[in-house]
Motif scaffolding. Structure first.
Motif, PDB file in Angstrom:
ATOM      1  N   ASP A 113       0.841  -1.197   0.000  1.00 34.23           N
ATOM      2  CA  ASP A 113       0.000   0.000   0.000  1.00 34.23           C
ATOM      3  C   ASP A 113       0.881   1.254   0.000  1.00 34.23           C
ATOM      4  O   ASP A 113       1.022   1.956   0.997  1.00 34.23           O
ATOM      5  CB  ASP A 113      -0.909  -0.023   1.237  1.00 34.23           C
ATOM      6  CG  ASP A 113      -1.900   1.118   1.269  1.00 34.23           C
ATOM      7  OD1 ASP A 113      -1.844   2.000   0.378  1.00 34.23           O
ATOM      8  OD2 ASP A 113      -2.724   1.153   2.201  1.00 34.23           O
ATOM      9  N   TRP A 114       1.521   1.509  -1.132  1.00 35.84           N
ATOM     10  CA  TRP A 114       2.484   2.607  -1.224  1.00 35.84           C
ATOM     11  C   TRP A 114       1.820   3.965  -1.107  1.00 35.84           C
ATOM     12  O   TRP A 114       2.480   4.933  -0.686  1.00 35.84           O
ATOM     13  CB  TRP A 114       3.292   2.477  -2.508  1.00 35.84           C
ATOM     14  CG  TRP A 114       3.977   1.143  -2.570  1.00 35.84           C
ATOM     15  CD1 TRP A 114       3.763   0.162  -3.491  1.00 35.84           C
ATOM     16  CD2 TRP A 114       4.913   0.605  -1.627  1.00 35.84           C
ATOM     17  NE1 TRP A 114       4.509  -0.949  -3.184  1.00 35.84           N
ATOM     18  CE2 TRP A 114       5.241  -0.704  -2.046  1.00 35.84           C
ATOM     19  CE3 TRP A 114       5.504   1.097  -0.465  1.00 35.84           C
ATOM     20  CZ2 TRP A 114       6.122  -1.509  -1.359  1.00 35.84           C
ATOM     21  CZ3 TRP A 114       6.394   0.284   0.221  1.00 35.84           C
ATOM     22  CH2 TRP A 114       6.699  -0.993  -0.226  1.00 35.84           C
ATOM     23  N   GLY A 115       0.548   4.070  -1.417  1.00 41.57           N
ATOM     24  CA  GLY A 115      -0.157   5.346  -1.257  1.00 41.57           C
ATOM     25  C   GLY A 115      -0.188   5.767   0.205  1.00 41.57           C
ATOM     26  O   GLY A 115       0.114   6.911   0.550  1.00 41.57           O
ATOM     27  N   THR A 116      -0.530   4.832   1.092  1.00 38.34           N
ATOM     28  CA  THR A 116      -0.561   5.106   2.532  1.00 38.34           C
ATOM     29  C   THR A 116       0.833   5.428   3.045  1.00 38.34           C
ATOM     30  O   THR A 116       1.031   6.375   3.800  1.00 38.34           O
ATOM     31  CB  THR A 116      -1.134   3.892   3.301  1.00 38.34           C
ATOM     32  OG1 THR A 116      -2.497   3.721   2.906  1.00 38.34           O
ATOM     33  CG2 THR A 116      -1.065   4.085   4.801  1.00 38.34           C
ATOM     34  N   ILE A 117       1.810   4.640   2.626  1.00 41.22           N
ATOM     35  CA  ILE A 117       3.191   4.829   3.082  1.00 41.22           C
ATOM     36  C   ILE A 117       3.718   6.183   2.616  1.00 41.22           C
ATOM     37  O   ILE A 117       4.286   6.947   3.407  1.00 41.22           O
ATOM     38  CB  ILE A 117       4.086   3.681   2.579  1.00 41.22           C
ATOM     39  CG1 ILE A 117       3.636   2.361   3.214  1.00 41.22           C
ATOM     40  CG2 ILE A 117       5.555   3.967   2.880  1.00 41.22           C
ATOM     41  CD1 ILE A 117       4.221   1.129   2.559  1.00 41.22           C
ATOM     42  N   SER A 118       3.541   6.510   1.344  1.00 45.85           N
ATOM     43  CA  SER A 118       4.022   7.780   0.801  1.00 45.85           C
ATOM     44  C   SER A 118       3.391   8.968   1.502  1.00 45.85           C
ATOM     45  O   SER A 118       4.070   9.943   1.839  1.00 45.85           O
ATOM     46  CB  SER A 118       3.728   7.876  -0.702  1.00 45.85           C
ATOM     47  OG  SER A 118       4.440   6.897  -1.392  1.00 45.85           O
ATOM     48  N   ALA A 119       2.081   8.889   1.731  1.00 50.09           N
ATOM     49  CA  ALA A 119       1.388   9.994   2.403  1.00 50.09           C
ATOM     50  C   ALA A 119       1.921  10.189   3.820  1.00 50.09           C
ATOM     51  O   ALA A 119       2.119  11.328   4.271  1.00 50.09           O
ATOM     52  CB  ALA A 119      -0.114   9.722   2.429  1.00 50.09           C
ATOM     53  N   CYS A 120       2.168   9.108   4.519  1.00 47.30           N
ATOM     54  CA  CYS A 120       2.684   9.184   5.883  1.00 47.30           C
ATOM     55  C   CYS A 120       4.082   9.789   5.904  1.00 47.30           C
ATOM     56  O   CYS A 120       4.384  10.664   6.718  1.00 47.30           O
ATOM     57  CB  CYS A 120       2.688   7.798   6.509  1.00 47.30           C
ATOM     58  SG  CYS A 120       3.306   7.782   8.186  1.00 47.30           S
ATOM     59  N   LEU A 121       4.947   9.324   5.015  1.00 48.65           N
ATOM     60  CA  LEU A 121       6.310   9.856   4.962  1.00 48.65           C
ATOM     61  C   LEU A 121       6.304  11.333   4.600  1.00 48.65           C
ATOM     62  O   LEU A 121       7.015  12.136   5.218  1.00 48.65           O
ATOM     63  CB  LEU A 121       7.146   9.062   3.956  1.00 48.65           C
ATOM     64  CG  LEU A 121       7.442   7.609   4.349  1.00 48.65           C
ATOM     65  CD1 LEU A 121       8.089   6.871   3.183  1.00 48.65           C
ATOM     66  CD2 LEU A 121       8.302   7.546   5.593  1.00 48.65           C
ATOM     67  N   ALA A 122       5.495  11.710   3.622  1.00 54.30           N
ATOM     68  CA  ALA A 122       5.414  13.115   3.208  1.00 54.30           C
ATOM     69  C   ALA A 122       4.897  13.990   4.340  1.00 54.30           C
ATOM     70  O   ALA A 122       5.396  15.093   4.575  1.00 54.30           O
ATOM     71  CB  ALA A 122       4.527  13.250   1.974  1.00 54.30           C
ATOM     72  N   ALA A 123       3.911  13.499   5.095  1.00 57.53           N
ATOM     73  CA  ALA A 123       3.350  14.258   6.201  1.00 57.53           C
ATOM     74  C   ALA A 123       4.389  14.538   7.283  1.00 57.53           C
ATOM     75  O   ALA A 123       4.295  15.536   7.999  1.00 57.53           O
ATOM     76  CB  ALA A 123       2.151  13.519   6.803  1.00 57.53           C
ATOM     77  N   ARG A 124       5.376  13.679   7.401  1.00 60.42           N
ATOM     78  CA  ARG A 124       6.427  13.844   8.418  1.00 60.42           C
ATOM     79  C   ARG A 124       7.676  14.511   7.856  1.00 60.42           C
ATOM     80  O   ARG A 124       8.687  14.621   8.528  1.00 60.42           O
ATOM     81  CB  ARG A 124       6.799  12.482   9.017  1.00 60.42           C
ATOM     82  CG  ARG A 124       5.657  11.795   9.709  1.00 60.42           C
ATOM     83  CD  ARG A 124       5.222  12.558  10.927  1.00 60.42           C
ATOM     84  NE  ARG A 124       4.102  11.871  11.562  1.00 60.42           N
ATOM     85  CZ  ARG A 124       3.251  12.449  12.346  1.00 60.42           C
ATOM     86  NH1 ARG A 124       3.357  13.726  12.617  1.00 60.42           N
ATOM     87  NH2 ARG A 124       2.270  11.772  12.881  1.00 60.42           N
TER      88      ARG A 124
END
Length: 129
Positions: A113-124
């Motif tokens: 689920d790279w969408g969830t992972i990418s969004a989380c990393l970008a948010a941080r």
């Protein structure tokens, strides 16, 4: 009839010394008893009664709701120190790491689920690679 889960709760409350409240079926008194406990002393008591040396907590770093329990939603990781600042932490980390071990749940990684992972990393404020 009492289910196994109910029996576990009743047994725990008895071990904690709440027999009188149980006999009266006094849920507000039981809730108040828990509210009155010092968290660290209560933890010591629970570990002693259960004869535990440590417990394992799961942490889901890619779940915004769970992460918000530990750091502020807008918190960014300092790229030099590779950690959150003290002011970004929601809960002071006062627990004993030898008693509370952590295990990462990486469900989004395993699911791809790279969408969830990418969004989380970008948010941080972290790179997505």
């Amino acid at each position: 009839p009492i289910s196994e889960a109910q029996l576990g709760v009743l047994t725990t409350l008895q071990k904690l010394g709440l027999q009188a409240e149980l006999l009266r079926k006094d849920l507000p008194a039981i809730r108040q008893w828990f509210a009155d406990q010092d968290p660290l002393l209560h933890t010591d008591k629970v570990f002693r009664l259960a004869k535990l040396r440590y417990v394992i907590m799961t942490n889901i770093p890619f779940d915004a709701t769970e992460a918000a329990c530990w750091v502020k939603p807008e918190a960014k990781i300092d790229p030099v120190k590779e950690e959150f600042s003290q002011s970004d932490k929601v809960i002071a980390q006062t627990f004993c790491a030898t008693r509370f071990k952590s295990a990462l749940r990486i469900d989004p990684v395993l699911k791809g689920d790279w969408g969830t992972i990418s969004a989380c990393l970008a948010a941080r404020g972290l790179p997505e690679t």
